[in-house]
Design a protein around this motif. Structure first.
Motif, mmCIF file in Angstrom:
data_model
loop_
_atom_site.group_PDB
_atom_site.id
_atom_site.type_symbol
_atom_site.label_atom_id
_atom_site.label_comp_id
_atom_site.label_asym_id
_atom_site.label_seq_id
_atom_site.Cartn_x
_atom_site.Cartn_y
_atom_site.Cartn_z
ATOM 1 N N THR A 1 45.949 39.108 38.035
ATOM 2 C CA THR A 1 45.430 37.949 37.297
ATOM 3 C C THR A 1 44.017 37.626 37.793
ATOM 4 O OG1 THR A 1 46.144 36.278 38.890
ATOM 5 C CG2 THR A 1 47.800 37.064 37.337
ATOM 6 N N ASP A 2 43.425 36.591 37.220
ATOM 7 C CA ASP A 2 42.089 36.181 37.678
ATOM 8 C C ASP A 2 42.145 35.494 39.035
ATOM 9 O OD1 ASP A 2 40.866 37.165 35.446
ATOM 10 O OD2 ASP A 2 41.014 35.282 34.324
ATOM 11 N N TYR A 3 43.338 35.093 39.426
ATOM 12 C CA TYR A 3 43.483 34.258 40.625
ATOM 13 C C TYR A 3 42.804 34.871 41.859
ATOM 14 C CZ TYR A 3 45.663 31.664 44.427
ATOM 15 O OH TYR A 3 45.875 30.915 45.543
ATOM 16 N N CYS A 4 43.158 36.123 42.197
ATOM 17 C CA CYS A 4 42.606 36.736 43.419
ATOM 18 C C CYS A 4 41.128 37.082 43.241
ATOM 19 C CB CYS A 4 43.417 37.969 43.809
ATOM 20 S SG CYS A 4 45.152 37.575 44.130
ATOM 21 N N ARG A 5 40.772 37.559 42.061
ATOM 22 C CA ARG A 5 39.366 37.882 41.780
ATOM 23 C C ARG A 5 38.502 36.639 41.939
ATOM 24 N NH1 ARG A 5 41.430 41.573 38.056
ATOM 25 N NH2 ARG A 5 41.822 39.944 36.536
ATOM 26 N N ASP A 6 38.921 35.536 41.313
ATOM 27 C CA ASP A 6 38.131 34.306 41.357
ATOM 28 C C ASP A 6 37.976 33.798 42.787
ATOM 29 O OD1 ASP A 6 37.939 34.491 38.676
ATOM 30 O OD2 ASP A 6 39.298 32.822 38.206
ATOM 31 N N GLN A 7 38.982 34.014 43.610
ATOM 32 C CA GLN A 7 38.928 33.530 44.991
ATOM 33 C C GLN A 7 38.355 34.574 45.936
ATOM 34 O OE1 GLN A 7 41.457 30.862 46.391
ATOM 35 N NE2 GLN A 7 42.337 30.239 44.445
ATOM 36 N N GLY A 8 37.992 35.732 45.407
ATOM 37 C CA GLY A 8 37.441 36.782 46.245
ATOM 38 C C GLY A 8 38.452 37.361 47.222
ATOM 39 N N LEU A 9 39.699 37.423 46.812
ATOM 40 C CA LEU A 9 40.749 37.924 47.703
ATOM 41 C C LEU A 9 41.064 39.383 47.407
ATOM 42 C CD1 LEU A 9 43.186 34.872 47.411
ATOM 43 C CD2 LEU A 9 41.784 35.463 49.410
ATOM 44 N N ASP A 10 41.070 40.185 48.437
ATOM 45 C CA ASP A 10 41.471 41.579 48.287
ATOM 46 C C ASP A 10 42.968 41.633 47.962
ATOM 47 O OD1 ASP A 10 40.479 44.505 49.087
ATOM 48 O OD2 ASP A 10 42.576 44.268 49.701
ATOM 49 N N PRO A 11 43.372 42.584 47.111
ATOM 50 C CA PRO A 11 44.804 42.660 46.754
ATOM 51 C C PRO A 11 45.735 42.772 47.968
ATOM 52 C CG PRO A 11 43.536 44.037 45.287
ATOM 53 C CD PRO A 11 42.568 43.540 46.334
ATOM 54 N N GLN A 12 45.230 43.343 49.048
ATOM 55 C CA GLN A 12 46.098 43.489 50.224
ATOM 56 C C GLN A 12 46.068 42.258 51.124
ATOM 57 O OE1 GLN A 12 45.994 47.536 51.808
ATOM 58 N NE2 GLN A 12 46.737 46.782 53.762
ATOM 59 N N SER A 13 45.200 41.308 50.828
ATOM 60 C CA SER A 13 45.193 40.067 51.602
ATOM 61 C C SER A 13 46.499 39.342 51.341
ATOM 62 C CB SER A 13 44.028 39.174 51.158
ATOM 63 O OG SER A 13 44.263 37.849 51.595
ATOM 64 N N PRO A 14 47.114 38.805 52.406
ATOM 65 C CA PRO A 14 48.351 38.053 52.177
ATOM 66 C C PRO A 14 48.102 36.824 51.296
ATOM 67 C CG PRO A 14 47.658 37.904 54.486
ATOM 68 C CD PRO A 14 46.757 38.900 53.823
ATOM 69 N N LEU A 15 46.857 36.351 51.246
ATOM 70 C CA LEU A 15 46.566 35.173 50.423
ATOM 71 C C LEU A 15 46.543 35.491 48.933
ATOM 72 C CD1 LEU A 15 43.810 33.494 52.619
ATOM 73 C CD2 LEU A 15 46.257 32.968 52.497
#
Ligand SMILES: *[C@@H]1O[C@H](CO)[C@@H](O)[C@H](O)[C@H]1NC(C)=O
Length: 207
Positions: free
Chosen positions: A111-125
């Motif tokens: 989703t846009d969620y991780c992209r928008d927050q700049g989170l790598d897919p492997q980040s637990p966040l």
């Protein structure tokens, strides 16, 4: 499935009046509520990685991960059960006929969620979940109708898939939920708690 049925019925009662395409939820539930996070992820994702035990040479007996479309209900109104539209022509379905146990993985990286927050897919966040369980054919007519409605809503193209491929509806029967949404390791959620959880914080603008 017994655990899911009351939740499904409740949801059905409320669905007739719901709308919700395009209304993205305002945020992910807090990380101290892993069951809600899991329901959120399961509802946000329209596809998942399904791992089976391969029944095909030369990898027979080895893990085999494939991408499948899923839907647990309308956006914002997921029931938590990932439904699938399958054909025996599918490699993974052939695996499931031998060994129905499987693992289904979904991530907010879709989703846009991780992209928008700049989170790598492997980040637990970048919250992701892994479901353990098995894939079961939906045999009850009412449930098949529901699966169809929810899948075709989020995957309109399914309606035009070739009629001679023996399509049927299936669901992922969850025995354990694994949630990765924060630092400090994986959290596990029992199916009962998962199905009892409300997906989102209450927010008045989503019907
Ligand atoms: C489906 O999952 C439930 C746990 O939610 C489990 O008790 C049951 O045995 C599973 N059914 C099958 C056929 O795997």
């Amino acid at each position: 499935m017994t655990a899911a049925l009351p939740a499904l019925r409740l949801l059905l009662a409320g669905l007739a009046t719901s709308c919700c395409f395009g209304s993205l939820p305002p945020g992910i539930p807090p990380h101290d509520a892993p069951a809600r996070v899991a329901r959120f992820v399961a509802n946000q994702c329209t596809w998942a990685s399904l791992a089976t035990t391969s029944s095909h040479d030369p990898v027979r007996g080895q893990p085999f991960s494939n991408t499948l479309s899923v839907s647990d209900g309308p956006p914002g109104h997921g029931a938590g059960v990932p439904y699938m539209y399958l054909t025996p022509m599918e490699l993974s379905v052939q695996d499931l006929q031998v060994q129905p146990q499987a693992s289904l993985s979904m991530s907010l990286a879709q989703t846009d969620y991780c992209r928008d927050q700049g989170l790598d897919p492997q980040s637990p966040l970048c919250a992701h979940i892994i479901l353990s369980g098995s894939v079961l054919k939906v045999t009850e007519d009412q449930e098949a109708e529901l699966a169809k409605k929810w899948l075709f809503l989020r995957h309109p193209e399914m309606e035009d898939w070739p009629a001679d491929h023996g399509w049927f509806f299936a669901k992922f029967n969850i025995t354990q939920v694994w949630v990765l949404d924060y630092f400090g390791g994986v959290k596990t959620v029992a199916p009962d708690d998962y199905f009892k959880a409300t997906p989102y914080r209450p927010h008045p603008w989503v019907v």
